[in-house]
Design a protein around this motif. Structure first.
Motif, PDB file in Angstrom:
ATOM      1  N   GLY A  47       0.806  -1.214   0.000  1.00  0.00           N
ATOM      2  CA  GLY A  47       0.000   0.000   0.000  1.00  0.00           C
ATOM      3  C   GLY A  47       0.835   1.258   0.000  1.00  0.00           C
ATOM      4  N   PHE A  48       1.856   1.289   0.840  1.00  0.00           N
ATOM      5  CA  PHE A  48       2.671   2.500   0.939  1.00  0.00           C
ATOM      6  C   PHE A  48       3.644   2.624  -0.225  1.00  0.00           C
ATOM      7  CE2 PHE A  48       1.319   1.942   5.408  1.00  0.00           C
ATOM      8  CZ  PHE A  48       0.668   3.164   5.552  1.00  0.00           C
ATOM      9  N   VAL A  75      -5.119  -0.453   9.420  1.00  0.00           N
ATOM     10  CA  VAL A  75      -4.610   0.913   9.331  1.00  0.00           C
ATOM     11  C   VAL A  75      -4.965   1.457   7.955  1.00  0.00           C
ATOM     12  CG1 VAL A  75      -2.307   0.177   8.544  1.00  0.00           C
ATOM     13  CG2 VAL A  75      -2.613   2.434   9.540  1.00  0.00           C
ATOM     14  N   GLU A  76      -5.456   2.686   7.928  1.00  0.00           N
ATOM     15  CA  GLU A  76      -5.759   3.351   6.660  1.00  0.00           C
ATOM     16  C   GLU A  76      -5.369   4.822   6.746  1.00  0.00           C
ATOM     17  OE1 GLU A  76      -9.400   0.859   4.554  1.00  0.00           O
ATOM     18  OE2 GLU A  76      -9.813   2.825   5.426  1.00  0.00           O
ATOM     19  N   PHE A  77      -4.751   5.306   5.681  1.00  0.00           N
ATOM     20  CA  PHE A  77      -4.396   6.711   5.549  1.00  0.00           C
ATOM     21  C   PHE A  77      -5.200   7.288   4.386  1.00  0.00           C
ATOM     22  CE2 PHE A  77      -1.263   5.691   8.427  1.00  0.00           C
ATOM     23  CZ  PHE A  77      -0.249   6.624   8.577  1.00  0.00           C
ATOM     24  N   GLY A 127      -4.010   1.443   2.625  1.00  0.00           N
ATOM     25  CA  GLY A 127      -3.801   0.547   3.746  1.00  0.00           C
ATOM     26  C   GLY A 127      -2.447  -0.109   3.619  1.00  0.00           C
ATOM     27  N   LEU A 128      -2.257  -1.177   4.353  1.00  0.00           N
ATOM     28  CA  LEU A 128      -0.992  -1.891   4.248  1.00  0.00           C
ATOM     29  C   LEU A 128      -0.826  -2.541   2.884  1.00  0.00           C
ATOM     30  CD1 LEU A 128      -0.867  -3.648   7.747  1.00  0.00           C
ATOM     31  CD2 LEU A 128       0.004  -1.399   7.081  1.00  0.00           C
ATOM     32  N   GLU A 172       3.634  -3.336  14.424  1.00  0.00           N
ATOM     33  CA  GLU A 172       3.641  -4.004  13.989  1.00  0.00           C
ATOM     34  C   GLU A 172       2.253  -4.121  13.475  1.00  0.00           C
ATOM     35  OE1 GLU A 172       4.707  -7.515  14.792  1.00  0.00           O
ATOM     36  OE2 GLU A 172       5.779  -7.357  15.188  1.00  0.00           O
ATOM     37  N   PHE A 173       1.613  -2.582  14.338  1.00  0.00           N
ATOM     38  CA  PHE A 173       0.486  -2.993  13.495  1.00  0.00           C
ATOM     39  C   PHE A 173       0.073  -4.439  13.841  1.00  0.00           C
ATOM     40  CE2 PHE A 173       2.402   0.363  11.133  1.00  0.00           C
ATOM     41  CZ  PHE A 173       1.360   1.027  10.524  1.00  0.00           C
TER      42      PHE A 173
END
Length: 402
Positions: A139-140, A266-268, A280-281, A397-398
């Motif tokens: 994702g990143f 996790v979401e940005f 997300g990841l 780690e999330f």
């Protein structure tokens, strides 16, 4: 490899990184032909655990004597996956032994200590690296491409949601070790997650220039691994605003006391003048300016528009390997052939500083400026954060990584 009996050290670093590298025949070097193989020695306190791990994975070497392992010239790299409280002392020993060092974060309990480690490694000429694994996730990496391509135009803001419900441990066992919820043992979500947020923000959007944070202990009592109650003295939720260079505002919520209503844990969301993305990841969705709907606010009428369908999924055009393994390979190339290493002890110290100042912001109820960090930064660049006090009074780690 010190601390491999822990969940992070075992799953991500031993099995999914070093053993995976060994299985593939080693790390391919810059000439495209030469490979350097890896051989681990497991270090820990429990002979039984180390022997069991070694037997399970066909590992020849293990020891409970760290000093002995550091004195042996066969072992070129010291890798640290200990709890934070034990990390700095072990790293100092590795520096004195002249080993290259690769470590989890946070690198120390305080910024001054993290900066001291960076200086000691620099003075000793020690190659060093700090885990920045999330930058290597699909994702990143997709987000990085969007930024580099100019997709967003001028980036305006970043909004992030991370977290899930960690059970208290009474009627269902907790998913995380109990020390994470005791400040006196180095626990707390700010200490855990703000170093992640710092390296993601500074490498994708810009340096963190200030932080305003609120740290809270929302579940005051939890139950440990034996089913015994204990007071939770560390923060289990944090709400923060980061000012980034270039005028970008980042708002990040972190919590082990929230239930998930997102595609990923996790979401940005990144908003820019020319487009937006939700990352997300693994997933990444975009909405360009010329495909943006035109909502009209009318609270008296039910809005039947399905806004989720307005987003376009970014395809996975590459094969993305485990992020921990990918960074391990980069660090091994750095040690063996002096390849570039972007994420060193100084980068780790910046993450510790943002966490420390996040706790101080919460304790003092104000925004804290973050100075630029260099090896020459003075110890008075920032005041120490009253971490334990902030955690106790403000109730400091999330998933799948710890």
């Amino acid at each position: 490899m010190n601390g491999v009996s822990g969940r992070m050290g075992y799953r991500q670093h031993l099995v999914r990184s070093i053993l995976a590298i060994r299985e593939q025949g080693g790390v391919l070097l810059a000439d495209g032909e030469t490979r350097v193989q890896v051989e681990p020695i497991l270090v820990g306190r429990s002979e039984r655990k180390l022997a069991d791990l070694a037997a399970k994975h066909g590992i020849e070497h293990w020891t409970t004597n760290l000093d002995e392992a550091l004195a042996d010239p066969r072992w070129q790299i010291y890798a640290d996956f200990l709890v934070t409280k034990a990390r700095a002392a072990a790293i100092r020993k590795a520096i004195a032994a002249g080993k290259a060092i690769y470590t989890e974060k946070p690198t120390a309990e305080s910024f001054d200590e993290a900066l001291e480690l960076a200086r000691l490694a620099d003075e000793a000429g020690i190659k060093n690296g700090v885990v920045h694994d999330k930058l290597y996730l699909p994702g990143f990496q997709k987000l990085r491409r969007l930024i580099d391509s100019g997709f967003f135009g001028r980036i305006l803001s970043v909004r992030g949601e991370f977290g899930y419900w960690v059970f208290e441990g009474d009627w269902q066992p907790a998913q995380r070790p109990s020390w994470n919820y005791r400040a006196e043992d180095g626990g707390g979500i700010i200490v855990d997650m703000f170093p992640h947020w710092n390296y993601l923000l500074e490498n994708l959007f810009g340096r963190v220039e200030s932080v305003y944070a609120r740290a809270v202990t929302e579940i005051p009592e939890r139950f440990d691994e034996r089913g015994e109650p204990y007071p939770a003295t560390a923060d289990d939720a944090a709400y923060a605003i980061f000012d980034l260079e270039g005028g970008i505002t980042a708002q990040l919520n972190s919590g082990w006391t929230t239930r998930v209503n997102r595609d990923e844990l996790v979401e940005f969301q990144v908003d820019g003048t020319h487009g937006s993305a939700v990352v997300g990841l693994f997933g990444c969705k975009i909405q360009p300016r010329n495909a943006t709907p035109k909502p009209v606010w009318n609270p008296d009428l039910y809005d039947e528009h399905d806004y989720a369908t307005d987003w376009i999924e970014v395809p996975t055009n590459d094969v993305f390997e485990n992020g921990f393994k990918t960074q391990w390979e980069e660090f091994i190339r750095h040690v063996v052939e002096d390849a570039p290493n972007r994420y060193d002890f100084l980068a780790g110290a910046r993450g510790v500083l943002v966490a420390q100042e996040g706790l101080r912001s919460s304790a003092e109820g104000r925004r804290i400026d973050i100075p630029q960090v260099t090896l020459d930064s003075g110890s008075d660049a920032t005041e120490p954060a009253p971490a334990a006090e902030a955690s106790a009074t403000e109730a400091s780690e999330f998933a799948g990584a710890r």
